[in-house]
Design a protein around this motif. Structure first.
Motif, mmCIF file in Angstrom:
data_model
loop_
_atom_site.group_PDB
_atom_site.id
_atom_site.type_symbol
_atom_site.label_atom_id
_atom_site.label_comp_id
_atom_site.label_asym_id
_atom_site.label_seq_id
_atom_site.Cartn_x
_atom_site.Cartn_y
_atom_site.Cartn_z
ATOM 1 N N LYS A 51 37.390 14.485 18.894
ATOM 2 C CA LYS A 51 38.892 14.763 18.380
ATOM 3 C C LYS A 51 38.166 15.775 17.360
ATOM 4 O O LYS A 51 39.354 16.760 17.793
ATOM 5 C CB LYS A 51 39.267 13.516 18.097
ATOM 6 C CG LYS A 51 39.986 12.327 19.590
ATOM 7 C CD LYS A 51 40.951 11.321 18.689
ATOM 8 C CE LYS A 51 41.236 10.796 19.822
ATOM 9 N NZ LYS A 51 41.917 9.031 19.070
ATOM 10 N N LEU A 52 37.464 15.332 16.796
ATOM 11 C CA LEU A 52 37.619 16.523 16.105
ATOM 12 C C LEU A 52 37.154 17.438 16.193
ATOM 13 O O LEU A 52 38.001 18.982 15.916
ATOM 14 C CB LEU A 52 36.495 16.289 14.730
ATOM 15 C CG LEU A 52 36.821 15.208 13.714
ATOM 16 C CD1 LEU A 52 35.826 14.407 12.849
ATOM 17 C CD2 LEU A 52 37.464 15.451 12.611
ATOM 18 N N HIS A 93 45.907 20.878 11.583
ATOM 19 C CA HIS A 93 46.536 19.758 10.841
ATOM 20 C C HIS A 93 45.954 18.370 12.002
ATOM 21 O O HIS A 93 46.060 16.941 11.106
ATOM 22 C CB HIS A 93 48.225 19.715 10.952
ATOM 23 C CG HIS A 93 48.637 21.098 9.967
ATOM 24 N ND1 HIS A 93 48.454 21.157 8.954
ATOM 25 C CD2 HIS A 93 48.878 21.818 9.720
ATOM 26 C CE1 HIS A 93 48.973 21.906 8.191
ATOM 27 N NE2 HIS A 93 49.495 22.884 8.806
ATOM 28 N N ASP A 94 45.547 18.380 12.672
ATOM 29 C CA ASP A 94 45.504 17.185 13.416
ATOM 30 C C ASP A 94 44.209 17.520 13.401
ATOM 31 O O ASP A 94 43.120 15.750 12.714
ATOM 32 C CB ASP A 94 44.855 18.090 15.123
ATOM 33 C CG ASP A 94 46.810 18.127 15.776
ATOM 34 O OD1 ASP A 94 47.488 17.205 14.945
ATOM 35 O OD2 ASP A 94 47.122 18.489 16.729
ATOM 36 N N TRP A 95 43.280 18.119 12.953
ATOM 37 C CA TRP A 95 41.824 18.569 12.119
ATOM 38 C C TRP A 95 41.790 17.160 11.737
ATOM 39 O O TRP A 95 40.675 16.071 11.157
ATOM 40 C CB TRP A 95 41.000 19.341 12.393
ATOM 41 C CG TRP A 95 39.271 19.052 12.132
ATOM 42 C CD1 TRP A 95 38.248 19.432 13.068
ATOM 43 C CD2 TRP A 95 38.524 19.142 10.828
ATOM 44 N NE1 TRP A 95 37.570 19.543 12.431
ATOM 45 C CE2 TRP A 95 37.722 19.105 11.185
ATOM 46 C CE3 TRP A 95 39.169 18.778 9.272
ATOM 47 C CZ2 TRP A 95 36.441 18.551 10.860
ATOM 48 C CZ3 TRP A 95 38.432 18.547 8.242
ATOM 49 C CH2 TRP A 95 36.465 18.513 9.167
ATOM 50 N N VAL A 96 42.602 17.334 10.268
ATOM 51 C CA VAL A 96 42.749 16.760 9.048
ATOM 52 C C VAL A 96 42.467 15.307 8.961
ATOM 53 O O VAL A 96 42.333 14.566 7.802
ATOM 54 C CB VAL A 96 43.089 17.446 7.677
ATOM 55 C CG1 VAL A 96 42.903 16.455 6.443
ATOM 56 C CG2 VAL A 96 42.794 19.117 7.202
ATOM 57 N N ARG A 97 43.407 14.736 10.205
ATOM 58 C CA ARG A 97 43.955 14.073 10.444
ATOM 59 C C ARG A 97 43.046 13.241 10.678
ATOM 60 O O ARG A 97 42.674 11.559 10.377
ATOM 61 C CB ARG A 97 44.614 13.394 11.322
ATOM 62 C CG ARG A 97 45.753 11.723 11.815
ATOM 63 C CD ARG A 97 47.281 11.871 12.590
ATOM 64 N NE ARG A 97 46.608 12.708 13.994
ATOM 65 C CZ ARG A 97 47.128 13.350 14.544
ATOM 66 N NH1 ARG A 97 47.995 14.374 14.122
ATOM 67 N NH2 ARG A 97 46.696 13.785 15.892
ATOM 68 N N ASP A 99 39.718 13.582 10.244
ATOM 69 C CA ASP A 99 38.661 13.711 9.472
ATOM 70 C C ASP A 99 39.095 12.650 8.227
ATOM 71 O O ASP A 99 38.665 11.544 7.965
ATOM 72 C CB ASP A 99 38.842 14.565 8.629
ATOM 73 C CG ASP A 99 38.089 15.057 7.422
ATOM 74 O OD1 ASP A 99 36.778 14.265 7.875
ATOM 75 O OD2 ASP A 99 38.154 15.203 6.449
ATOM 76 N N GLY A 100 40.143 11.886 8.125
ATOM 77 C CA GLY A 100 40.225 10.746 7.463
ATOM 78 C C GLY A 100 39.953 9.964 8.308
ATOM 79 O O GLY A 100 39.356 8.710 7.527
ATOM 80 N N GLU A 101 40.524 10.025 9.287
ATOM 81 C CA GLU A 101 40.711 8.493 10.192
ATOM 82 C C GLU A 101 38.960 8.077 10.511
ATOM 83 O O GLU A 101 38.378 7.135 10.823
ATOM 84 C CB GLU A 101 40.993 8.788 11.916
ATOM 85 C CG GLU A 101 42.202 8.678 11.760
ATOM 86 C CD GLU A 101 42.889 8.834 13.650
ATOM 87 O OE1 GLU A 101 42.243 8.717 13.857
ATOM 88 O OE2 GLU A 101 44.411 8.759 13.370
ATOM 89 N N LEU A 102 38.301 9.787 10.858
ATOM 90 C CA LEU A 102 36.873 9.445 10.584
ATOM 91 C C LEU A 102 36.292 8.310 9.537
ATOM 92 O O LEU A 102 35.025 7.393 9.480
ATOM 93 C CB LEU A 102 35.795 10.345 10.988
ATOM 94 C CG LEU A 102 34.425 10.220 10.864
ATOM 95 C CD1 LEU A 102 33.688 9.720 12.312
ATOM 96 C CD2 LEU A 102 33.347 11.427 10.928
ATOM 97 N N ASP A 118 32.309 19.644 11.201
ATOM 98 C CA ASP A 118 31.405 18.802 12.415
ATOM 99 C C ASP A 118 30.266 18.314 12.454
ATOM 100 O O ASP A 118 29.832 17.251 12.981
ATOM 101 C CB ASP A 118 32.501 19.418 13.004
ATOM 102 C CG ASP A 118 33.635 19.618 13.605
ATOM 103 O OD1 ASP A 118 34.032 18.552 13.058
ATOM 104 O OD2 ASP A 118 34.237 20.654 13.956
ATOM 105 N N HIS A 119 29.620 19.359 12.087
ATOM 106 C CA HIS A 119 27.724 19.054 12.384
ATOM 107 C C HIS A 119 27.892 18.327 10.998
ATOM 108 O O HIS A 119 26.968 16.590 11.628
ATOM 109 C CB HIS A 119 27.425 20.514 11.881
ATOM 110 C CG HIS A 119 27.259 21.540 13.306
ATOM 111 N ND1 HIS A 119 26.634 20.979 14.097
ATOM 112 C CD2 HIS A 119 27.556 22.591 12.861
ATOM 113 C CE1 HIS A 119 26.814 22.244 14.920
ATOM 114 N NE2 HIS A 119 27.584 23.069 14.133
#
Length: 225
Positions: free
Chosen positions: A128-129, A136-140, A142-145, A187-188
């Motif tokens: 998903k990332l 904003h989706d990426w930040v969400r 990121d937090g979930e990960l 991401d890496h």
């Protein structure tokens, strides 16, 4: 030449506008006390959309260069960046210290204790990332990960602590990705952490998380340069 025709091919549009605004403020073209042009005027000037300008102005405010007053506009309040970045009232350096104490050992526990379902969820979040089109989706995700890594540790207290830090981490993550183009590197780094957890290597997981946090700290330290 517009910003999009120049810098945006090498860096993100928001970062390009942010750099230009910061340069105009620090050179004195926009002096302390001046009201900046409206978002629409700046968007036309730089050849970008209003949301890009809005995000760049928010970044300038985070650095203590500008202040937006409701109904009046955005004003220059300083030519120098604030020496201490804060996110949701939390000092960035305090946040890094706390994350090192919490998230590094948590990653090690996750490598030891994760279940197949938890590992599958971590890889789903990595996907998903990678696919996120909006910051904003990426930040969400990121937090979930990071929260999912903590959940995989099997320690409810650590999971709660990591989740609680997102109040400050989400705005910091957004700021760094908009102004410092951190997304690809993150991401890496995230994948390295998850791969270590997959390998059930606590040492590698702790090392990968420590490397991730060190790179975040280095990025924050460079901002005022």
């Amino acid at each position: 030449m517009t910003v999009e025709e120049g810098q945006v091919q090498r860096i993100g549009a928001t970062e390009a506008v942010f750099r230009r605004l910061k340069s105009l403020i620090q050179s004195g073209e926009y002096a302390v006390g001046d009201r900046l042009p409206a978002e629409l005027a700046l968007a036309k000037q730089f050849g970008v959309s209003r949301p890009v300008v809005r995000e760049a102005l928010h970044a300038c405010a985070t650095l203590g260069l500008t202040e937006t007053q409701t109904g009046r506009g955005t004003f220059v309040i300083s030519k120098k960046e604030s020496p201490r970045l804060t996110f949701a009232g939390v000092d960035a350096s305090d946040l890094i210290e706390a994350r090192r104490l919490i998230e590094i050992p948590t990653a090690g526990y996750a490598a030891e204790r994760r279940t197949p379902d938890q590992l599958r969820h971590l890889f789903e979040l990595l996907a998903k990332l990678a696919a996120a089109a909006d910051v904003h989706d990426w930040v969400r995700y990121d937090g979930e990960l990071h929260t999912a890594i903590a959940a995989a540790s099997g320690n409810k207290m650590l999971t709660t602590l990591v989740a609680d830090t997102r109040r400050a981490l989400d705005p910091q993550s957004e700021f760094l990705n908009l102004t410092q183009d951190r997304r690809s590197d993150s991401d890496h780094e995230h994948e390295a952490i998850v791969r270590a957890i997959e390998a059930r290597s606590p040492e590698q997981a702790r090392s990968a998380m420590a490397d991730h946090l060190a790179r975040v700290a280095e990025t924050i330290a460079r901002i005022g340069d």
